[in-house]
Enzyme design. Structure first.
Site, PDB file in Angstrom:
ATOM      1  CB  SER A 188      -1.020  -0.112   1.159  1.00 22.84           C
ATOM      2  OG  SER A 188      -1.800   0.889   0.946  1.00 22.84           O
ATOM      3  CG  ASP A 438      -6.292  -3.568  -3.407  1.00 28.11           C
ATOM      4  OD1 ASP A 438      -7.081  -2.893  -2.556  1.00 28.11           O
ATOM      5  OD2 ASP A 438      -4.874  -3.386  -3.359  1.00 28.11           O
ATOM      6  CG  HIS A 463      -4.947  -3.226   0.356  1.00 26.38           C
ATOM      7  ND1 HIS A 463      -4.575  -2.686  -0.856  1.00 26.38           N
ATOM      8  CD2 HIS A 463      -4.210  -2.619   1.243  1.00 26.38           C
ATOM      9  CE1 HIS A 463      -3.989  -1.589  -0.544  1.00 26.38           C
ATOM     10  NE2 HIS A 463      -3.728  -1.542   0.853  1.00 26.38           N
TER      11      HIS A 463
END
Length: 520
Positions: A188, A438, A463
């Protein structure tokens, strides 16, 4: 009266709650993940992080006396930066697996990045997790506040320079590290940092695995509707009735929020810790929206506790409860509450839901400040191609809100100028992995830019799912992606050793355990 601006800044970022309202509607930024990281850090007093962890290795918690400002010769202050290090499998000159810490307590990531720990033995690697400045316990000036003279040192450039200096410190103080290749990992925002670290400091790392890194999710280079489109598709793929139930819940919620009796009923039905006030209408809607956003991020095939303790495929469990979108308002919202409880109370241990839990937690200001200044990552909804409502994103309004809150406007061009945006072809040795389910994949690199910049799109993954530990329900596509990543990382390491000294390569291979040698 509090403002919705900070809620809209953080909410599409993680899940939990923050109450602060404003006139800015539909202004969002990065990932539904930040709030739970902050919740982990602040509400549990780090007891979980310090005294219990699923980290499958011996490790030490250490502190580095880090520079406050890397870019001038006037500011000489330093702060304590926390890092985690494990040398269980490490040998002289063997690799270092380095995690570029994101926006939260470093143990949150160390506990949920099993890919690094599981492959440390294979590669005979040291494992090193560095905490990001202004998060966890690595707080300059001792505490967070909105004084720009303090908070102004929170930038991606400073964070990357922290990582560079820490790695140089390890290299200078650990004789066995002199010839060790460093592989950088991140998920991320951490994935963005991992990619950018390889671009900015290629002499310090042989390559980077940037998982679910939305480096293209900046104004002007991506469609802001994509995030909520994927969230909605994740639910619709399980059940059209589930999707329609959520889509039809918003007007039902707002009708009840508009009356005293309706707010009283919602407070009781959703087991609020405190009765909903009239000023909390948008806060409640954002809290509920964030539930579905977060579930879309972490609809993993195995039970997990990344943001909340959840079963395997939690959206599937939610959709078992949302079967009839034609119900009247109150009956429909009773179903919505039961569905939301899969996320907030799967264990049955939550006594009540408190959407103002972090209203006074200035720890959340660290990410809000970054989202305002340089990490301007818009998301929006139109209520037509998604299961939400019309939520436009307006840069001018967003930037004005940032100026009012922090005294500085948004700098939407900064990250693009510093790191290239779409123009990353000059970089090398970065894996960009994305899960097709995601929501943040819409801002990621989905196509291979160059042979040394492979994009790995993992069907049906969520994710940074590839960074998680192996699980019994892992689908073949996920296993194949991890194997591909391992092969590429092995190639980087082999190239490093061969360029320095072929004897180092032979020594490293010799240190492998049995048949693991043939895997690389």
């Amino acid at each position: 009266m509090k403002s919705n601006f900070l809620i809209n800044t953080l909410f599409p970022l993680i899940c939990i709650i923050i109450i602060i309202s404003s006139s800015i509607k539909g202004s969002f930024s990065l990932r539904p993940a930040i709030k739970n990281y902050q919740n982990f850090n602040n509400n549990n007093n780090n007891n979980y992080a310090d005294n219990y962890t699923p980290i499958p290795a011996n490790f030490s918690i250490k502190w580095y006396d880090q520079k406050l400002d890397h870019f001038n010769y006037v500011e000489t202050q330093r702060f304590k930066q926390r890092y985690i290090v494990s040398t269980d499998h490490w040998c002289d000159g063997c690799p270092i697996f380095f995690y570029a810490g994101n926006e939260g307590d470093i143990f949150m990531f160390a506990n949920n990045t099993g890919f690094m720990w599981e492959n440390a033995r294979r590669f005979r690697a040291m494992v090193l997790f560095a905490e990001h400045r202004y998060y966890g316990k690595s707080i300059p000036f001792g505490k967070l506040d909105r004084n720009l003279q303090h908070l102004g040192y929170l930038t991606t450039e400073q964070a990357l320079a922290d990582f560079a200096e820490l790695l140089e410190f390890i290299n200078d103080t650990e004789p066995k590290a002199a010839n060790s290749p460093v592989v950088t990992f991140g998920g991320s925002y951490g994935g963005m940092l991992a990619a950018w670290f390889r671009m900015k400091y290629p002499h310090l790392t042989v390559g980077a695995l940037a998982a679910s890194a939305p480096i293209l999710q900046f104004p002007g280079i991506y469609d802001c509707n994509g995030y909520f489109d994927i969230v909605s598709k994740d639910f619709k793929d399980y059940s059209v009735n589930c999707y329609e139930s959520i889509r039809k819940s918003w007007p039902a919620v707002r009708r009840l929020l508009d009356t005293v009796d309706g707010r009283k009923w919602l407070s009781k039905t959703f087991v609020m810790c405190k009765p909903l006030e009239e000023t909390q209408k948008e806060d409640f809607v954002s809290w509920l929206s964030n539930t579905w956003e977060s579930l879309a991020m972490i609809d993993y095939p195995n039970p997990a506790s990344f943001l909340q303790p959840l079963p395997a495929y939690p959206i599937r469990e939610v959709c078992k409860l949302l079967t009839d979108p034609t119900k009247t308002d109150r009956l429909l919202l009773e179903d919505i509450y039961r569905g939301a409880s899969i996320y907030y109370n799967y264990t049955g241990k939550t006594k009540c839901n408190d959407i103002s839990l972090q209203a006074q937690d200035l720890g959340t200001d660290a990410w809000n400040f970054q989202a305002c200044t340089e990490m301007v990552l818009p998301v929006c909804a139109n209520g037509q191609t998604d299961m939400f409502w019309d939520r436009p994103w307006n840069l001018t309004e967003f930037s004005d809100g940032c100026r009012k809150t922090y005294g500085v406007p948004s700098d939407k061009e900064k990250a693009i100028i510093l790191f290239g945006g779409k123009h990353i072809g000059a970089a090398t040795n970065i894996i960009f992995s994305q899960g097709s389910r995601d929501p943040w994949s819409v801002g990621g690199v989905l196509k291979t830019v160059a042979p040394s910049l492979p994009a790995i799109l993992i069907p049906n993954a969520c994710h940074h799912e590839d960074l998680r530990s192996e699980g019994p329900n892992d689908p073949p596509e996920l296993k194949a992606a991890r194997n591909q990543e391992i092969q590429i990382i092995g190639d980087w390491i082999k190239q490093h050793y061969r360029q320095i000294d072929p004897n180092l390569y032979r020594q490293w291979v010799h240190n492998f355990n049995g048949d693991l040698v043939t895997d690389i």
